[in-house]
Design a protein around this motif. Structure first.
Motif, PDB file in Angstrom:
ATOM      1  N   ASN A 126      13.264 -26.099  38.615  1.00  0.00           N
ATOM      2  CA  ASN A 126      12.173 -25.382  37.953  1.00  0.00           C
ATOM      3  C   ASN A 126      12.653 -24.248  37.057  1.00  0.00           C
ATOM      4  N   SER A 127      13.919 -24.273  36.676  1.00  0.00           N
ATOM      5  CA  SER A 127      14.390 -23.247  35.755  1.00  0.00           C
ATOM      6  C   SER A 127      13.823 -23.543  34.373  1.00  0.00           C
ATOM      7  N   VAL A 128      13.422 -22.510  33.663  1.00  0.00           N
ATOM      8  CA  VAL A 128      13.016 -22.699  32.276  1.00  0.00           C
ATOM      9  C   VAL A 128      14.281 -22.777  31.432  1.00  0.00           C
ATOM     10  N   GLN A 129      14.311 -23.759  30.520  1.00  0.00           N
ATOM     11  CA  GLN A 129      15.522 -23.985  29.737  1.00  0.00           C
ATOM     12  C   GLN A 129      15.688 -22.916  28.651  1.00  0.00           C
ATOM     13  N   PRO A 130      16.739 -22.134  28.711  1.00  0.00           N
ATOM     14  CA  PRO A 130      16.933 -21.111  27.685  1.00  0.00           C
ATOM     15  C   PRO A 130      17.552 -21.698  26.421  1.00  0.00           C
ATOM     16  N   LYS A 131      17.210 -21.124  25.298  1.00  0.00           N
ATOM     17  CA  LYS A 131      17.810 -21.580  24.040  1.00  0.00           C
ATOM     18  C   LYS A 131      18.458 -20.379  23.350  1.00  0.00           C
ATOM     19  N   ASN A 132      19.747 -20.509  23.057  1.00  0.00           N
ATOM     20  CA  ASN A 132      20.459 -19.467  22.304  1.00  0.00           C
ATOM     21  C   ASN A 132      20.235 -18.068  22.874  1.00  0.00           C
ATOM     22  N   TRP A 133      20.207 -17.987  24.179  1.00  0.00           N
ATOM     23  CA  TRP A 133      19.920 -16.717  24.840  1.00  0.00           C
ATOM     24  C   TRP A 133      20.910 -15.624  24.453  1.00  0.00           C
ATOM     25  N   PHE A 134      22.172 -16.031  24.209  1.00  0.00           N
ATOM     26  CA  PHE A 134      23.250 -15.056  24.009  1.00  0.00           C
ATOM     27  C   PHE A 134      23.183 -14.350  22.662  1.00  0.00           C
ATOM     28  N   GLU A 135      22.284 -14.815  21.773  1.00  0.00           N
ATOM     29  CA  GLU A 135      22.173 -14.130  20.478  1.00  0.00           C
ATOM     30  C   GLU A 135      21.690 -12.685  20.645  1.00  0.00           C
ATOM     31  N   GLY A 136      21.045 -12.397  21.764  1.00  0.00           N
ATOM     32  CA  GLY A 136      20.564 -11.034  22.022  1.00  0.00           C
ATOM     33  C   GLY A 136      21.591 -10.123  22.672  1.00  0.00           C
ATOM     34  N   ILE A 137      22.804 -10.657  22.914  1.00  0.00           N
ATOM     35  CA  ILE A 137      23.851  -9.891  23.600  1.00  0.00           C
ATOM     36  C   ILE A 137      24.849  -9.365  22.570  1.00  0.00           C
ATOM     37  N   PRO A 138      25.352  -8.148  22.608  1.00  0.00           N
ATOM     38  CA  PRO A 138      24.972  -7.111  23.575  1.00  0.00           C
ATOM     39  C   PRO A 138      23.613  -6.507  23.248  1.00  0.00           C
ATOM     40  N   ARG A 139      22.887  -6.137  24.269  1.00  0.00           N
ATOM     41  CA  ARG A 139      21.566  -5.540  24.079  1.00  0.00           C
ATOM     42  C   ARG A 139      21.711  -4.071  23.702  1.00  0.00           C
ATOM     43  N   GLU A 140      20.926  -3.692  22.705  1.00  0.00           N
ATOM     44  CA  GLU A 140      20.972  -2.324  22.162  1.00  0.00           C
ATOM     45  C   GLU A 140      20.829  -1.249  23.236  1.00  0.00           C
ATOM     46  N   SER A 141      19.920  -1.478  24.193  1.00  0.00           N
ATOM     47  CA  SER A 141      19.539  -0.383  25.093  1.00  0.00           C
ATOM     48  C   SER A 141      20.695   0.081  25.979  1.00  0.00           C
ATOM     49  N   TYR A 142      21.715  -0.773  26.151  1.00  0.00           N
ATOM     50  CA  TYR A 142      22.847  -0.350  26.985  1.00  0.00           C
ATOM     51  C   TYR A 142      23.619   0.807  26.354  1.00  0.00           C
ATOM     52  N   LYS A 143      23.448   0.988  25.044  1.00  0.00           N
ATOM     53  CA  LYS A 143      24.132   2.117  24.380  1.00  0.00           C
ATOM     54  C   LYS A 143      23.616   3.461  24.880  1.00  0.00           C
ATOM     55  N   ASN A 144      22.447   3.448  25.513  1.00  0.00           N
ATOM     56  CA  ASN A 144      21.884   4.705  26.039  1.00  0.00           C
ATOM     57  C   ASN A 144      22.588   5.183  27.304  1.00  0.00           C
ATOM     58  N   PHE A 145      23.466   4.352  27.855  1.00  0.00           N
ATOM     59  CA  PHE A 145      24.071   4.690  29.141  1.00  0.00           C
ATOM     60  C   PHE A 145      25.589   4.689  29.026  1.00  0.00           C
ATOM     61  N   GLU A 146      26.205   5.523  29.851  1.00  0.00           N
ATOM     62  CA  GLU A 146      27.665   5.578  29.882  1.00  0.00           C
ATOM     63  C   GLU A 146      28.209   4.305  30.523  1.00  0.00           C
ATOM     64  N   LYS A 147      29.102   3.626  29.816  1.00  0.00           N
ATOM     65  CA  LYS A 147      29.754   2.453  30.399  1.00  0.00           C
ATOM     66  C   LYS A 147      30.906   2.937  31.268  1.00  0.00           C
ATOM     67  N   VAL A 148      30.930   2.495  32.498  1.00  0.00           N
ATOM     68  CA  VAL A 148      31.936   2.974  33.444  1.00  0.00           C
ATOM     69  C   VAL A 148      33.164   2.067  33.337  1.00  0.00           C
ATOM     70  N   ASP A 149      34.328   2.712  33.305  1.00  0.00           N
ATOM     71  CA  ASP A 149      35.574   1.971  33.137  1.00  0.00           C
ATOM     72  C   ASP A 149      36.002   1.370  34.473  1.00  0.00           C
ATOM     73  N   ILE A 150      35.761   0.094  34.655  1.00  0.00           N
ATOM     74  CA  ILE A 150      36.189  -0.584  35.888  1.00  0.00           C
ATOM     75  C   ILE A 150      36.967  -1.840  35.496  1.00  0.00           C
ATOM     76  N   SER A 151      37.724  -2.356  36.446  1.00  0.00           N
ATOM     77  CA  SER A 151      38.468  -3.580  36.204  1.00  0.00           C
ATOM     78  C   SER A 151      37.640  -4.768  36.692  1.00  0.00           C
ATOM     79  N   SER A 152      37.204  -5.631  35.768  1.00  0.00           N
ATOM     80  CA  SER A 152      36.471  -6.847  36.126  1.00  0.00           C
ATOM     81  C   SER A 152      36.414  -7.738  34.898  1.00  0.00           C
ATOM     82  N   ASP A 153      36.606  -9.045  35.099  1.00  0.00           N
ATOM     83  CA  ASP A 153      36.462  -9.945  33.955  1.00  0.00           C
ATOM     84  C   ASP A 153      35.085 -10.637  33.963  1.00  0.00           C
ATOM     85  N   TRP A 154      34.144 -10.098  34.702  1.00  0.00           N
ATOM     86  CA  TRP A 154      32.800 -10.677  34.744  1.00  0.00           C
ATOM     87  C   TRP A 154      31.705  -9.622  34.621  1.00  0.00           C
TER      88      TRP A 154
END
Ligand SMILES: [Zn+2]
Length: 300
Positions: free
Chosen positions: A7-35
């Protein structure tokens, strides 16, 4: 194809919205992760974000003086425990907003995992999710920029755990801050929110986020959504809005202004009285679009 199984709705070209603008409002924390990406939110909360998968799940690490609460453990594709360990040395207990696979993936890496006292949800965590149930969620079109290097996609499953149960209105005491469990069914029968009254934050889980809200589920994989129950939940949440400053949401964008909840109630009511247009998605669902979110129901 896959929608018929889960029952998942099929997404189309979802990644075109990435990176999302609103994340610029927050401090990105420096961590080690490839995901995962981690962002520092107001009031000692970290958003742990899975930007590389269509689900764009956000788990939250809520820092307390004595203990910390990790609200959800993500998809189980990246190792969220390794991220949490970089953010705190304190004891961490997990609360699941509900039992859907995208919120419980790494439960087995933690000793205390809590979920609402719904028998089906408890049973689901006790059996986990099998490789067969999850394999469609690794379809290449759902993934942007690739999977983590050491991820074994052929054996992707969610391990069973023995959960602890939570009741409606139960208080979780973190030392200097308290979180109140609110039972908020509708999206799923076991959905909860966490309310931090002191800091005026409501963690909304999947009951609200600024994207397509799913009120169309049925079957074993997702359990049954219930549109009318969902509306009643949103009406109850709307009463909290005057005492809130921020909603912290579990998909796509971490922070939303609470007044949108009034719009969500209106939207549900417009769907009921037939005054809103919709489009058919995946041949069997209706998607009703509103400013800042949409609502998906079965086309019956
Ligand atoms: Zn979700």
């Amino acid at each position: 194809m896959t929608a018929e199984i889960n029952n998942s709705v099929q997404p189309k070209n979802w990644f075109e919205g990435i990176p999302r603008e609103s994340y610029k409002n927050f401090e990105k924390v420096d961590i080690s992760s490839d995901w995962f990406e981690v962002y520092r939110l107001p009031h000692d909360v970290y958003a742990i974000y899975e930007s590389k998968h269509f689900q764009e799940v956000i788990s939250f690490l809520i820092i307390g003086e004595k203990i910390c609460i990790l609200l959800d453990t993500g998809m189980g594709i990246g190792n969220i425990k390794e991220v949490v360990d970089q953010l705190t040395n304190k004891e961490v207990r997990v609360v699941n907003s509900h039992c859907h696979f995208d919120h419980v993936g790494d439960n087995n890496k933690f000793s205390h995992v809590y979920i609402y006292e719904d028998e089906k949800a408890l049973a689901r965590l006790r059996i986990g999710y099998t490789k067969d149930e999850l394999k469609e969620h690794l379809d290449p079109y759902l993934i942007n920029e690739g999977l983590p290097n050491n991820f074994d996609s052929k054996n992707y499953c969610i391990e069973p755990i023995e959960p602890y149960s939570l009741k409606d209105k139960e208080i979780l005491d973190l030392g200097n801050r308290k979180l109140e469990v609110l039972y908020t069914p509708g999206h799923s029968p076991d959905s909860i929110m966490l309310l931090d009254r002191q800091n005026k934050i409501l963690f909304t889980g999947d009951t609200f986020y600024p994207a397509a809200l799913y009120a169309h589920f049925d079957g074993d994989f997702y359990g049954d959504s219930n549109f009318k129950t969902y509306l009643n939940t949103m009406k109850r949440v709307a009463k909290l809005v005057p005492d809130l400053e921020l909603l912290y949401c579990s998909h796509n964008e971490p922070v939303v202004k609470p007044s949108i909840i009034y719009k969500v109630v209106e939207a549900f009511e417009e769907i009921i009285n037939g005054s809103s247009d919709y489009k058919i998605v995946d041949e069997k669902f209706r998607e009703y679009s509103f400013e800042g979110f949409s609502i998906i129901i079965k086309d019956v």
